[in-house]
Design an enzyme around this catalytic site. Structure first.
Site, PDB file in Angstrom:
ATOM      1  N   SER A   1       0.811  -1.209   0.000  1.00  0.00           N
ATOM      2  CA  SER A   1       0.000   0.000   0.000  1.00  0.00           C
ATOM      3  C   SER A   1       0.849   1.266   0.000  1.00  0.00           C
ATOM      4  O   SER A   1       1.621   1.498  -0.922  1.00  0.00           O
ATOM      5  CB  SER A   1      -0.959  -0.047   1.191  1.00  0.00           C
ATOM      6  OG  SER A   1      -1.927   0.966   1.124  1.00  0.00           O
TER       7      SER A   1
ATOM      8  N   ASP B   1      -2.224   6.256  -3.664  1.00  0.00           N
ATOM      9  CA  ASP B   1      -1.159   5.591  -2.921  1.00  0.00           C
ATOM     10  C   ASP B   1      -0.580   4.485  -3.798  1.00  0.00           C
ATOM     11  O   ASP B   1      -0.965   4.337  -4.964  1.00  0.00           O
ATOM     12  CB  ASP B   1      -1.651   5.068  -1.568  1.00  0.00           C
ATOM     13  CG  ASP B   1      -2.630   3.911  -1.703  1.00  0.00           C
ATOM     14  OD1 ASP B   1      -3.273   3.801  -2.759  1.00  0.00           O
ATOM     15  OD2 ASP B   1      -2.769   3.120  -0.747  1.00  0.00           O
TER      16      ASP B   1
ATOM     17  N   ASP C   1      -0.869   1.284  -4.164  1.00  0.00           N
ATOM     18  CA  ASP C   1      -1.710   0.287  -4.837  1.00  0.00           C
ATOM     19  C   ASP C   1      -3.032   0.864  -5.312  1.00  0.00           C
ATOM     20  O   ASP C   1      -3.898   0.126  -5.783  1.00  0.00           O
ATOM     21  CB  ASP C   1      -1.935  -0.936  -3.945  1.00  0.00           C
ATOM     22  CG  ASP C   1      -2.782  -0.633  -2.721  1.00  0.00           C
ATOM     23  OD1 ASP C   1      -2.815   0.535  -2.277  1.00  0.00           O
ATOM     24  OD2 ASP C   1      -3.408  -1.568  -2.175  1.00  0.00           O
TER      25      ASP C   1
ATOM     26  N   ASP D   1      -5.731   2.030  -3.999  1.00  0.00           N
ATOM     27  CA  ASP D   1      -7.043   1.789  -3.419  1.00  0.00           C
ATOM     28  C   ASP D   1      -7.497   2.987  -2.585  1.00  0.00           C
ATOM     29  O   ASP D   1      -8.580   2.970  -2.008  1.00  0.00           O
ATOM     30  CB  ASP D   1      -7.073   0.501  -2.592  1.00  0.00           C
ATOM     31  CG  ASP D   1      -6.131   0.523  -1.400  1.00  0.00           C
ATOM     32  OD1 ASP D   1      -5.350   1.486  -1.249  1.00  0.00           O
ATOM     33  OD2 ASP D   1      -6.166  -0.446  -0.610  1.00  0.00           O
TER      34      ASP D   1
END
Length: 450
Positions: A102, A243, A245, A247
């Site tokens: 993340s 960010d 990833d 999400d």
């Protein structure tokens, strides 16, 4: 059974150190493969990743584990986490895997797992996988003729891009918006600029050249300073920061002001209520969301349901109680009409729809309430359970008494790092700062005394 591997968002740690070693990753693949072997059909798993150098190592280890159980593996390459969730369903896979840490720095990595419905796994299923990881699974491995196959399907990224574009209001266009997109040198570096450009926006991408080690480095949703500067430099209508990833996302308005997830959720809730799309009578957020959001929603006749920290718990509450908007202050927003997990790109498209539809600048559309003064500080600890120490408990009780009914205090261990997070908010900023510093000081003294 005590959880050894799974935290609040899958498994995470420093690459090549437990629990993020190839050996453990292969065990995860084998254990998850055994746990999700249901029925007599040919089983399949989709695996996506962000742009970390260690992703290659973890990916190959997972492939070995899954194919050993007889699962066929579809390798997606770099793709946002919500793309893995969406493609798990679209490709009728039995399980989805995202390799990512993340917003963490490149040296960390993680493994997030999704069920066939595209939702993150429950605590019960994660515990089942952990039990399998500690068992001898040799008797459950595939026969030589049944070992799984692996293939790369990089083109399926475009399935996700098209899916995300379809969530934008069909009658609208982004042709009048200049948008700076901070890709965090992460998983969104292809998908986000492409989607926004195809919808008509004048796109200025930054931090879109990953090299395996620059993910989240001085960029992205946890460090939007370069995005603020670029928005002002090119006179953009707004900036979007993802960010690693993708999400989660935050925006920067045309004045260079950072807009967090609480304001964005309020903006979407307002718009969806007006268009009779909002369900559940409000939204779901965590205990970390600002008290100002709660007061604002209350004034609009809407409720704020709070959960413990972790988007998985937000989603669980949304599903159980019929909400379709939820998320976290960090910009992790779940819009269950469209996605099963937080989706930075879809959330950004909804916000841009609000801006285009209003004809007003982002600074007016997205500033819904005045945040209550809030202070969050982290204390690193090396071991033990500092929150159970009587001195810490006494400091916490004292802080709650001082805040009374005019504020909130939230203290919790991080689910991904050896940190205690101390957050307080209230109408008196001096008092808020004081109570946080008091608790942080007591915890720090414990470490010194040890």
């Amino acid at each position: 059974m005590t959880r050894r591997y799974f935290g609040t968002d899958g498994i995470r740690g420093t690459a090549n150190k437990s629990p993020m070693t190839p050996e453990i990753a292969m065990k995860v693949g084998m254990a998850a493969g055994v746990a999700f072997q249901r029925g007599r059909h040919r089983h399949r798993v989709v695996i996506g990743k962000d742009t970390r150098l260690s992703g290659y190592m973890i990916e190959n280890a997972l492939v070995a584990g899954f194919t050993a159980t007889g699962m066929d593996v579809f390798l997606l390459g770099p793709v946002p986490t919500p793309g893995v969730a969406m493609l798990t369903r679209s490709l009728r896979a039995d399980i989805g895997v995202m390799i990512s840490a993340s917003h963490n720095a490149f040296q960390d990595n993680g493994i997030k797992l999704f069920g066939p419905d595209g939702h993150k796994l429950s605590d019960e299923i994660e515990m089942k996988i952990e039990r399998h990881m500690n068992e001898d699974l040799s008797g459950k491995m595939a026969k030589p003729a049944d070992i799984g196959r692996a293939k790369r399907v990089d083109g399926d990224l475009f399935r996700y891009i098209e899916f995300a574009k379809r969530t934008f209001p069909r009658a609208m266009s982004l042709s009048k918006l200049r948008v700076v997109v901070d890709c965090a040198n992460g998983a969104a570096y292809k998908a986000a600029p492409s989607a926004l450009w195809e919808l008509g926006a004048d796109v200025v991408p930054i931090h879109d050249k990953p090299d395996g080690m620059n993910i989240n480095r001085d960029c992205g949703s946890t460090n939007p300073n370069s995005l603020r500067a670029k928005v002002l430099e090119v006179r953009a209508d707004l900036g979007i920061a993802f960010d690693g990833d993708a999400d989660r996302m935050l925006i920067v308005d045309e004045k260079g002001t950072v807009v967090d997830g609480d304001q964005l959720m309020a903006t979407i809730a307002d718009d969806w209520k007006r268009n009779e799309m909002l369900r559940g009578g409000g939204i779901v957020a965590t205990v970390m969301s600002n008290l100002g959001l709660e007061r604002y929603l209350d004034a609009q006749g809407l409720a704020l349901a709070r959960t413990k920290v972790g988007d998985r718990y937000v989603v669980e509450h949304m599903r159980a109680h019929g909400y379709n908007v939820g998320g976290e202050q960090s910009g992790h927003i779940i819009l269950s009409d469209y996605a099963t997990t937080g989706d930075g790109l879809i959330s950004a498209l909804q916000i841009m729809g609000c801006i285009v539809g209003s004809g007003k600048p982002a600074s007016e559309v997205c500033a819904k309430f005045e945040p209550v003064p809030q202070v969050l500080k982290n204390v690193r600890f090396g071991g033990g359970k500092p929150l159970e120490d009587k001195r810490v408990k006494s400091a916490v009780d004292d802080a709650r008494e001082k805040l009374g009914n005019t504020g909130r205090l939230v203290i919790r261990p991080s689910g991904t790092e050896p940190l205690i997070r101390v957050m307080a908010e209230g109408d008196d900023p001096v008092l808020v700062e004081s109570v946080v510093d008091g608790i942080v000081g007591v915890i720090a003294d414990l470490k010194t005394a040890a």
